[in-house]
Design a protein around this motif. Structure first.
Motif, PDB file in Angstrom:
ATOM      1  N   HIS A   1      -2.085   6.642  11.268  1.00  0.00           N
ATOM      2  CA  HIS A   1      -0.745   6.416  11.276  1.00  0.00           C
ATOM      3  C   HIS A   1      -0.530   6.250   9.988  1.00  0.00           C
ATOM      4  O   HIS A   1       0.952   6.248   9.640  1.00  0.00           O
ATOM      5  CB  HIS A   1      -0.740   4.953  11.964  1.00  0.00           C
ATOM      6  CG  HIS A   1      -1.392   3.922  11.117  1.00  0.00           C
ATOM      7  ND1 HIS A   1      -2.562   3.577  10.871  1.00  0.00           N
ATOM      8  CD2 HIS A   1      -0.632   3.016  10.237  1.00  0.00           C
ATOM      9  CE1 HIS A   1      -2.971   2.522  10.204  1.00  0.00           C
ATOM     10  NE2 HIS A   1      -1.932   2.130   9.666  1.00  0.00           N
ATOM     11  N   LEU A   2      -0.964   6.360   8.737  1.00  0.00           N
ATOM     12  CA  LEU A   2      -0.817   6.651   7.381  1.00  0.00           C
ATOM     13  C   LEU A   2      -0.584   7.917   6.924  1.00  0.00           C
ATOM     14  O   LEU A   2      -1.590   8.845   7.298  1.00  0.00           O
ATOM     15  CB  LEU A   2      -1.743   5.916   6.571  1.00  0.00           C
ATOM     16  CG  LEU A   2      -1.901   4.382   6.724  1.00  0.00           C
ATOM     17  CD1 LEU A   2      -2.848   3.647   6.027  1.00  0.00           C
ATOM     18  CD2 LEU A   2      -0.606   3.642   6.566  1.00  0.00           C
ATOM     19  N   ASP A   3       0.447   8.092   6.118  1.00  0.00           N
ATOM     20  CA  ASP A   3       0.956   9.593   5.773  1.00  0.00           C
ATOM     21  C   ASP A   3      -0.400  10.113   4.669  1.00  0.00           C
ATOM     22  O   ASP A   3      -0.606  11.310   4.355  1.00  0.00           O
ATOM     23  CB  ASP A   3       2.076   9.738   4.974  1.00  0.00           C
ATOM     24  CG  ASP A   3       3.271   9.468   5.720  1.00  0.00           C
ATOM     25  OD1 ASP A   3       3.064   9.747   7.022  1.00  0.00           O
ATOM     26  OD2 ASP A   3       4.396   9.343   5.508  1.00  0.00           O
TER      27      ASP A   3
ATOM     28  N   GLY B   1       0.832  -1.315   0.010  1.00  0.00           N
ATOM     29  CA  GLY B   1       0.036  -0.075   0.013  1.00  0.00           C
ATOM     30  C   GLY B   1       0.587   1.337   0.050  1.00  0.00           C
ATOM     31  O   GLY B   1       0.617   2.192   0.473  1.00  0.00           O
ATOM     32  N   SER B   2       1.980   1.202  -0.651  1.00  0.00           N
ATOM     33  CA  SER B   2       2.690   2.551  -0.676  1.00  0.00           C
ATOM     34  C   SER B   2       2.118   3.596  -1.412  1.00  0.00           C
ATOM     35  O   SER B   2       2.439   4.664  -1.236  1.00  0.00           O
ATOM     36  CB  SER B   2       3.977   2.266  -1.504  1.00  0.00           C
ATOM     37  OG  SER B   2       3.942   1.935  -2.716  1.00  0.00           O
ATOM     38  N   LEU B   3       1.000   3.347  -2.106  1.00  0.00           N
ATOM     39  CA  LEU B   3       0.080   4.500  -2.451  1.00  0.00           C
ATOM     40  C   LEU B   3      -0.442   5.374  -1.544  1.00  0.00           C
ATOM     41  O   LEU B   3      -0.319   6.508  -1.830  1.00  0.00           O
ATOM     42  CB  LEU B   3      -1.170   3.597  -3.194  1.00  0.00           C
ATOM     43  CG  LEU B   3      -2.107   4.439  -4.305  1.00  0.00           C
ATOM     44  CD1 LEU B   3      -1.079   4.906  -5.500  1.00  0.00           C
ATOM     45  CD2 LEU B   3      -3.334   3.773  -4.406  1.00  0.00           C
ATOM     46  N   LEU B   4      -0.528   4.938  -0.347  1.00  0.00           N
ATOM     47  CA  LEU B   4      -0.613   5.794   0.814  1.00  0.00           C
ATOM     48  C   LEU B   4       0.046   6.007   1.965  1.00  0.00           C
ATOM     49  O   LEU B   4      -0.177   6.932   2.738  1.00  0.00           O
ATOM     50  CB  LEU B   4      -2.298   4.965   1.480  1.00  0.00           C
ATOM     51  CG  LEU B   4      -3.542   5.128   0.678  1.00  0.00           C
ATOM     52  CD1 LEU B   4      -4.720   4.663   1.384  1.00  0.00           C
ATOM     53  CD2 LEU B   4      -3.733   6.282  -0.098  1.00  0.00           C
ATOM     54  N   ASP B   5       1.268   5.418   1.727  1.00  0.00           N
ATOM     55  CA  ASP B   5       2.408   5.623   2.846  1.00  0.00           C
ATOM     56  C   ASP B   5       3.706   4.781   2.266  1.00  0.00           C
ATOM     57  O   ASP B   5       3.892   3.712   2.175  1.00  0.00           O
ATOM     58  CB  ASP B   5       1.847   5.000   4.054  1.00  0.00           C
ATOM     59  CG  ASP B   5       2.973   5.731   4.964  1.00  0.00           C
ATOM     60  OD1 ASP B   5       4.205   5.649   5.268  1.00  0.00           O
ATOM     61  OD2 ASP B   5       2.587   6.214   6.148  1.00  0.00           O
ATOM     62  N   LYS B   6       4.690   5.748   1.856  1.00  0.00           N
ATOM     63  CA  LYS B   6       5.811   5.018   1.048  1.00  0.00           C
ATOM     64  C   LYS B   6       6.525   4.189   2.012  1.00  0.00           C
ATOM     65  O   LYS B   6       7.258   3.169   1.845  1.00  0.00           O
ATOM     66  CB  LYS B   6       6.788   6.161   0.479  1.00  0.00           C
ATOM     67  CG  LYS B   6       5.933   6.773  -0.720  1.00  0.00           C
ATOM     68  CD  LYS B   6       6.956   7.468  -1.617  1.00  0.00           C
ATOM     69  CE  LYS B   6       6.324   8.348  -2.755  1.00  0.00           C
ATOM     70  NZ  LYS B   6       5.581   7.399  -3.468  1.00  0.00           N
ATOM     71  N   GLU B   7       6.508   4.582   3.563  1.00  0.00           N
ATOM     72  CA  GLU B   7       7.468   3.712   4.290  1.00  0.00           C
ATOM     73  C   GLU B   7       6.527   2.555   4.880  1.00  0.00           C
ATOM     74  O   GLU B   7       6.962   1.634   4.987  1.00  0.00           O
ATOM     75  CB  GLU B   7       7.622   4.928   5.617  1.00  0.00           C
ATOM     76  CG  GLU B   7       8.562   6.002   5.342  1.00  0.00           C
ATOM     77  CD  GLU B   7       9.910   5.360   4.726  1.00  0.00           C
ATOM     78  OE1 GLU B   7      10.534   4.445   5.305  1.00  0.00           O
ATOM     79  OE2 GLU B   7      10.491   5.901   3.559  1.00  0.00           O
ATOM     80  N   LYS B   8       5.305   2.971   5.401  1.00  0.00           N
ATOM     81  CA  LYS B   8       4.409   1.833   5.891  1.00  0.00           C
ATOM     82  C   LYS B   8       3.708   0.899   4.873  1.00  0.00           C
ATOM     83  O   LYS B   8       3.179  -0.146   5.416  1.00  0.00           O
ATOM     84  CB  LYS B   8       3.482   2.399   6.881  1.00  0.00           C
ATOM     85  CG  LYS B   8       4.366   3.222   8.263  1.00  0.00           C
ATOM     86  CD  LYS B   8       3.135   3.538   9.135  1.00  0.00           C
ATOM     87  CE  LYS B   8       3.436   4.712   9.948  1.00  0.00           C
ATOM     88  NZ  LYS B   8       3.939   5.998   9.668  1.00  0.00           N
ATOM     89  N   GLY B   9       3.733   1.278   3.701  1.00  0.00           N
ATOM     90  CA  GLY B   9       2.937   0.496   2.702  1.00  0.00           C
ATOM     91  C   GLY B   9       3.702  -0.663   2.184  1.00  0.00           C
ATOM     92  O   GLY B   9       3.174  -1.285   1.276  1.00  0.00           O
ATOM     93  N   GLY B  10       4.929  -0.846   2.490  1.00  0.00           N
ATOM     94  CA  GLY B  10       5.643  -2.113   2.109  1.00  0.00           C
ATOM     95  C   GLY B  10       6.066  -1.856   0.386  1.00  0.00           C
ATOM     96  O   GLY B  10       5.876  -0.763  -0.092  1.00  0.00           O
ATOM     97  N   GLU B  11       6.618  -2.726  -0.045  1.00  0.00           N
ATOM     98  CA  GLU B  11       7.199  -2.792  -1.585  1.00  0.00           C
ATOM     99  C   GLU B  11       7.356  -4.239  -2.004  1.00  0.00           C
ATOM    100  O   GLU B  11       7.565  -5.187  -1.468  1.00  0.00           O
ATOM    101  CB  GLU B  11       8.631  -1.974  -1.356  1.00  0.00           C
ATOM    102  CG  GLU B  11       9.200  -1.739  -2.883  1.00  0.00           C
ATOM    103  CD  GLU B  11      10.484  -1.002  -2.776  1.00  0.00           C
ATOM    104  OE1 GLU B  11      11.395  -0.887  -3.600  1.00  0.00           O
ATOM    105  OE2 GLU B  11      10.665  -0.262  -1.612  1.00  0.00           O
TER     106      GLU B  11
ATOM    107  N   TYR C   1      -2.976  -2.805   7.537  1.00  0.00           N
ATOM    108  CA  TYR C   1      -3.022  -1.201   6.865  1.00  0.00           C
ATOM    109  C   TYR C   1      -1.543  -0.717   7.315  1.00  0.00           C
ATOM    110  O   TYR C   1      -1.495   0.518   7.609  1.00  0.00           O
ATOM    111  CB  TYR C   1      -3.992  -0.377   7.489  1.00  0.00           C
ATOM    112  CG  TYR C   1      -5.366  -0.893   6.659  1.00  0.00           C
ATOM    113  CD1 TYR C   1      -5.662  -0.525   5.223  1.00  0.00           C
ATOM    114  CD2 TYR C   1      -6.422  -1.321   7.305  1.00  0.00           C
ATOM    115  CE1 TYR C   1      -6.778  -0.722   4.752  1.00  0.00           C
ATOM    116  CE2 TYR C   1      -7.538  -1.726   6.527  1.00  0.00           C
ATOM    117  CZ  TYR C   1      -7.650  -1.424   5.249  1.00  0.00           C
ATOM    118  OH  TYR C   1      -8.975  -1.777   4.615  1.00  0.00           O
ATOM    119  N   GLY C   2      -0.701  -1.456   7.120  1.00  0.00           N
ATOM    120  CA  GLY C   2       0.758  -1.002   7.343  1.00  0.00           C
ATOM    121  C   GLY C   2       1.342  -0.766   8.946  1.00  0.00           C
ATOM    122  O   GLY C   2       2.237  -0.215   9.054  1.00  0.00           O
TER     123      GLY C   2
END
Length: 595
Positions: free
Chosen positions: A321-323, A41-51, A128-129
């Protein structure tokens, strides 16, 4: 202001949907269902969204395209060491007299030129990250644990290279098969190749069996393919979009979760698919609506939207918690609109399923309890026809007698009348006629004789693009002067210099809208075609085609000044609008339909 685009493609198999960015990363993937937590979900948080990326060493450029007439996505990467191709797909094909649609993402990586050095990074997350999944090495796979079910990455890439995120030379085709729950218990390479071939064949056959007119065919084909994978086949529900919280405009806080089934949206989707000769989706949806009707019993009303399993309570939560997308908060999960009163939806349910009773390719006697079901929906119209509601745009703190709501009650009663005629029920027929007259009286209360236009609601001065539907639904005779005057008044106030269309321009719960709503521009095109302004319709339609991304995918909203894409993406509504407008123009042009 720089033009903002969604640089990603969508893959899916009617069990899940995933976004693959041009940078090779899987930026959005919810498992095990459309409305589940994201695992990427890096669409909504580059750090917590995984890759989940497959990138070269050093600088690179990419080109992205679909295999023709399929939902198989290709990303070609040019880098210092050469060139390679990533083919991403969600397996879907007929097997054992049913559709095989596993929770499985397959990524094929093949060298095209030179010996590029690449690195595979796979870091799925949970909840959700809030948590990262833990990687555990197997013999020829990596298990990711920590969520509800274990995910497995089966690959012929050395596992150490993936775990250590190490670059390696790509000298032959490599495969990454990520599965949720049940792991792959078959040979990797031959299975992946068979699934790829069968999936491409399935989609091409689906398109071949479509009746698509020869007007902007590539755009209609892509829209149809995108819409098809928005149906959650397990239940028949069709979602509005695969994403949540992509803002309608930066800083607007209009960030909504669209991963649910709006009864209104589904009417438009089914109409567009019916136009190209696909009815399987409608039959599946009938079962979904029937199940909702049974669970609601004789309750007062339908909700505007339900979960994909018919769940009623879609409590809206903010994920602090999400950016947020590009740092734009809030991120919402759930949608408070499930509590709204929206009285157009009964009509849309009836119209959605009308072909099951009036098209002789269907045997209406197969529908059990037709009388009870039609009567139940008509009763809901009867109980709500004089109510104020939140309307199509889901105003949170404003209620009115909305022209659009009563239009669809009128149209729904019209459909019920035809259904009653088919099943030979005189009482239902008379009831539908009487309710249709009551709805028409409410619609006429919205007419402004001075400006020669129907306003958005009784006693309101505001104009609204949704009233274009008065023309398309044949409430107003398209050849009449009243229809032409109504269209001209909306055009004058809501159309932008660049050919886009605002929903409305008055302030709502969140202030004045700053972006145009793309389906409104397509409604405008349809209305132009209906009243006989065909040259104008074609010009406006062709102008709208520039607002897609590199894969012919459209967002929900477009910024008038910059042409930027905003809102959830890809938006089913927008693709529906395109298909219906193209169909309307093709009929007027008498273009041949290709079967």
């Amino acid at each position: 202001m720089e033009k903002h685009m969604y640089n990603a493609g969508l893959i899916g198999n009617c069990a899940y949907l995933a976004h693959i960015n041009k940078n090779t990363n899987v930026t959005w993937l919810c498992w095990p269902r459309f409305d589940s937590t994201f695992v990427f979900g890096s669409l909504l948080d580059k750090e917590k969204g995984g890759e989940f990326s497959i990138l070269p060493e050093g600088d690179y450029e990419t080109e992205q395209y679909y295999l023709e007439n399929t939902n198989v996505l290709c990303t070609k990467v040019n880098c210092e060491g050469g060139q390679y191709l990533i083919t991403d797909f969600a397996p879907r094909f007929r097997q054992y007299d049913r559709y095989f649609k596993p929770l499985m993402l397959i990524r094929k990586i093949e060298p095209l030129e030179g010996l590029p050095k690449i690195r595979v990074k796979c870091e799925p997350v949970c909840d959700y990250g809030r948590r990262k999944q833990k990687a555990r090495r197997g013999s020829n796979h990596i298990d990711y644990a920590g969520c509800e079910e274990t995910m497995r990455l089966t690959t012929n890439i050395p596992l150490s290279y993936i775990i250590d995120e190490q670059y390696f030379q790509l000298n032959e085709a490599k495969y990454l098969l990520l599965s949720y729950g049940d792991p792959l218990e078959a040979p990797l390479v031959s299975t992946a190749e068979t699934f790829l071939r069968n999936t491409a064949e399935y989609w091409r056959l689906w398109i071949k069996h479509s009746s698509i007119a020869g007007y902007f065919q590539p755009y209609v084909i892509r829209s149809a393919l995108a819409l098809k994978i928005h149906q959650y086949e397990d239940t028949g529900a069709i979602i509005a979009a695969s994403t949540t919280s992509l803002p309608e405009h930066p800083g607007s806080t209009r960030n909504w979760d669209y991963r649910y089934c709006w009864l209104r949206d589904t009417y438009y989707v089914l109409t567009s698919l019916n136009h190209i000769g696909h009815f399987e989706e409608m039959e599946r949806y009938f079962n979904y609506v029937s199940d909702i009707s049974i669970s609601e019993g004789d309750e007062f009303r339908y909700q505007p939207l339900y979960g994909i399993t018919g769940k009623k309570k879609l409590v809206e939560e903010i994920m602090d918690h999400l950016d947020g997308y590009l740092g734009d908060k809030p991120v919402r999960v759930g949608n408070q609109a499930y509590e709204h009163i929206q009285n157009d939806i009964y009509g849309q349910v009836l119209i959605s399923l009308l072909p099951l009773y009036t098209d002789h390719r269907f045997i209406f006697s197969e529908r059990k309890d037709s009388v009870r079901w039609i009567e139940s929906v008509l009763n809901k119209i009867e109980r709500t026809i004089d109510e104020k509601d939140a309307g199509i745009w889901e105003f949170r703190n404003m209620a009115n007698i909305h022209c659009y709501s009563n239009l669809f009650q009128w149209a729904g009663c019209n459909a019920a009348e035809k259904m009653a005629l088919t099943i030979g029920n005189k009482d239902l027929e008379e009831k539908a006629k009487a309710l249709k007259e009551r709805a028409a009286a409410h619609i006429e209360s919205c007419y402004d004789p001075v400006r020669k236009v129907y306003t958005n609601a009784a006693g309101s001065p505001h104009l609204d693009a949704s009233t274009l539907q008065l023309i398309m639904m044949n409430y107003l005779d398209p050849a009449s002067q009243r229809a032409k005057d109504h269209l001209a008044a909306l055009e004058k106030e809501l159309k932008t210099p660049n050919g886009l269309f605002y929903r409305y321009l008055h302030a709502d719960d969140f202030g004045k809208p700053k972006t145009t709503f793309l389906i409104c521009a397509f409604w405008y095109v349809e209305a132009l075609a209906c009243v006989g302004r065909l040259d104008d319709a074609m010009r406006e339609f062709e102008n709208l085609m520039k607002y897609c991304n590199h894969l012919l995918l459209f967002s929900e909203d477009v910024d008038e000044e910059t042409g930027s894409m905003w809102g959830n993406f890809p938006q089913a509504y927008s693709h529906v609008g395109l298909m219906n407008a193209a169909y309307r123009i093709a009929i007027k042009l008498d273009r041949p339909v290709f079967l």
